[in-house]
Write an enzyme that holds these catalytic residues in place. Structure first.
Site, PDB file in Angstrom:
ATOM      1  N   HIS A  60       0.933  -1.215   0.041  1.00 15.61           N
ATOM      2  CA  HIS A  60       0.089   0.051   0.081  1.00 15.61           C
ATOM      3  C   HIS A  60       0.856   1.217   0.190  1.00 15.61           C
ATOM      4  O   HIS A  60       1.538   1.517   0.937  1.00 15.61           O
ATOM      5  CB  HIS A  60      -0.815   0.050   1.143  1.00 15.61           C
ATOM      6  N   HIS A 212     -11.660   3.675  -3.787  1.00 17.45           N
ATOM      7  CA  HIS A 212     -10.921   4.218  -2.763  1.00 17.45           C
ATOM      8  C   HIS A 212     -11.309   3.583  -1.229  1.00 17.45           C
ATOM      9  O   HIS A 212     -10.624   3.449  -0.412  1.00 17.45           O
ATOM     10  CB  HIS A 212     -10.893   5.764  -2.597  1.00 17.45           C
ATOM     11  N   HIS A 238      -9.563   0.787   0.686  1.00 13.99           N
ATOM     12  CA  HIS A 238      -9.395   1.311   2.522  1.00 13.99           C
ATOM     13  C   HIS A 238     -10.971   1.151   3.087  1.00 13.99           C
ATOM     14  O   HIS A 238     -11.892   1.222   2.457  1.00 13.99           O
ATOM     15  CB  HIS A 238      -9.493   2.814   2.426  1.00 13.99           C
ATOM     16  N   HIS A 275      -6.220  -1.097   6.280  1.00 16.76           N
ATOM     17  CA  HIS A 275      -6.282  -0.733   7.719  1.00 16.76           C
ATOM     18  C   HIS A 275      -7.047  -1.402   8.504  1.00 16.76           C
ATOM     19  O   HIS A 275      -6.601  -2.075   9.530  1.00 16.76           O
ATOM     20  CB  HIS A 275      -6.991   0.671   7.653  1.00 16.76           C
ATOM     21  N   ASP A 326       2.122   3.144   2.943  1.00 18.29           N
ATOM     22  CA  ASP A 326       0.943   4.131   2.924  1.00 18.29           C
ATOM     23  C   ASP A 326       1.348   5.472   2.804  1.00 18.29           C
ATOM     24  O   ASP A 326       1.885   6.094   1.654  1.00 18.29           O
ATOM     25  CB  ASP A 326       0.141   3.866   4.127  1.00 18.29           C
TER      26      ASP A 326
HETATM   27 ZN   LIG Z   1      -3.879   4.695   1.886  1.00  9.63          ZN
END
Ligand SMILES: [Zn+2]
Length: 439
Positions: A60, A212, A238, A275, A326
């Site tokens: 990511h 997204h 996400h 996440h 990230d």
């Molecule tokens: Zn991200």
């Protein structure tokens, strides 16, 4: 073939030591054994006093955010500084960069990833339009720049152009999100097709796809994107990163984000949910049992105050996870691996998240990471295999700390105490793309 004699190479559950590796002209493994080839002279074998592990997958990345690392760390007294205020700073960063600047930042970033042992990055990409929000002549302009950056640096890339449609649950996009937006699934699929073409010229570029987040795309369009999209590519999104997002999701969709995913999408091994720092125990169990993977980014999640992923419970239910950097506030895979474990220790007040040292941590991260890149055809695969590319991170056994470590503790020593200074080099397709003291 080019022959190496490494002091040790990590196979799934043990070290092979010594390890002779022959590399073919196309960078794949042609020979792998504890004994040397009989048909060549010993002088034709390069000896490396290093411990070899598979190259890490960075599952990511938002490359442009490397351009703002450290720039959002001053916090005003009395003002709330959290994920959402950080996001405002990120939007300003996203609005500033032209294609060449994105390419330059990404090239520097990908080189740093190689210097930390990553050999493949999944670029979760939503910077689709120009600074004014107009589509480029080539709708995949920035995606193509990212692929150029990866090719220049010498890292493998899976470009994951994602569908971004809304400002929040049920809300029109905001002006400062203008570079991200595809209005409809058809618009998004056109972008995906252009992105596919953009990957075609670099042999180490692949394609993934996704949305997204639940807050950025209408629920029906998420379902349609999954149903009508390519069924053989990894799907990234996400979910459940922030408490506010959980509340907004419950208000708008009537469900928590992961609960909604479980009820509405055919979650399985090709899904990579980034996440998931806020899940109920029930969501944790069901997500693990669905076969979907999570992508954990402990450096960024800590920096943004996201929360702590329920790794112990998820692992006990057979869940699978990879790691990503990230926002790139941390770029060391070993640091992120141990923070996955340390966060569990800090909340459980116990030490043994995993009974086997770093073995499960490393193994699961590698397997899910390879799935996130779209590079695996089967469920369980060897770390290194004849006929497959030789991608590796090589740790320096001359280093005082590692030189003292017996083989049975070597992996744990690397993971729990290792930093970039222990890495002697990174190999992609049989070539050293980074060697300590060389660059
Ligand atoms: Zn991200």
């Amino acid at each position: 073939m080019n022959y190496y004699k490494f002091t040790a190479i990590r196979l799934a559950d043990s070290w092979l030591s010594p390890a002779y590796v022959g590399i073919t002209a196309d960078g794949t493994i042609g020979y792998l054994s504890g004994t040397g080839p009989t048909d060549i002279e010993a002088t034709q074998v390069t000896t490396v006093n290093g411990a070899v592990v598979p190259g890490f997958q960075n599952a990511h990345s938002h490359a442009f955010q490397y351009g703002m690392v450290g720039a959002a760390e001053q916090h005003q007294h009395g003002a709330t500084d959290d994920f959402w205020s950080w996001r405002e700073a990120m939007y300003q960063c996203a609005l500033r960069f032209n294609p060449q600047q994105v390419q330059d930042v990404a090239t520097a970033l990908y080189r740093e990833m190689l210097r930390n042992g990553y050999t493949h990055v999944a670029e979760f990409h939503y910077l689709h339009h120009d600074e004014q929000g107009k589509p480029y002549d080539n709708p995949a302009e920035i995606g193509e720049r990212l692929i150029h950056a990866a090719a220049t640096a010498g890292i493998k890339i899976t470009l994951v152009p994602v569908f971004y449609q809304k400002g929040n649950f049920g809300q029109a996009p905001q002006e400062r999100q203008r570079r991200f937006i595809s209005k409809t699934t058809d618009d998004y699929f056109r972008l995906l097709e252009n992105s596919k073409q953009a990957t075609s010229w670099y042999k180490d570029a692949r394609l993934g796809y996704g949305v997204h987040s639940l807050r950025a795309v209408d629920g029906r369009d998420i379902i349609e994107t999954v149903a009508q999209g390519p069924q053989d590519l990894p799907f990234h999104l996400h979910a459940a990163e922030q408490l506010k997002e959980i509340g907004d999701s419950q208000s708008y969709l009537g469900k928590r984000p992961v609960e909604w995913l479980l009820d509405n999408l055919p979650l399985d091994r090709r899904f990579h949910v980034v996440h998931c720092t806020h899940m109920t125990e029930e969501e944790t169990r069901l997500l693990a049992q669905s076969g979907a993977n999570v992508v954990l980014c402990p450096g960024t999640e800590g920096n943004l105050g996201d929360g702590i992923f329920n790794l112990s419970s998820y692992a006990n239910h057979g869940g699978s996870w990879s790691i990503g950097t990230d926002s790139h506030i941390s770029l060391n895979p070993l640091e992120d691996l141990r923070w996955l474990d340390y966060a569990q220790r800090l909340i459980s007040h116990k030490r043994n998240t995993f009974a086997d040292g770093a073995v499960t941590l490393m193994d699961t991260t590698l397997q899910a990471g390879r799935r996130a890149m779209g590079t695996v055809e089967k469920e369980d695969f060897p770390y290194f295999e004849i006929g497959k590319p030789f991608d590796a991170a090589v740790y320096d056994l001359e280093h005082p700390m590692l030189s003292q470590a017996p083989l049975r503790h070597l992996l744990s020593t690397i993971v729990y105490a290792g930093g970039t200074s222990l890495l002697m080099g990174t190999i992609v397709n049989g070539q050293w793309t980074y060697q300590k003291n060389r660059f």
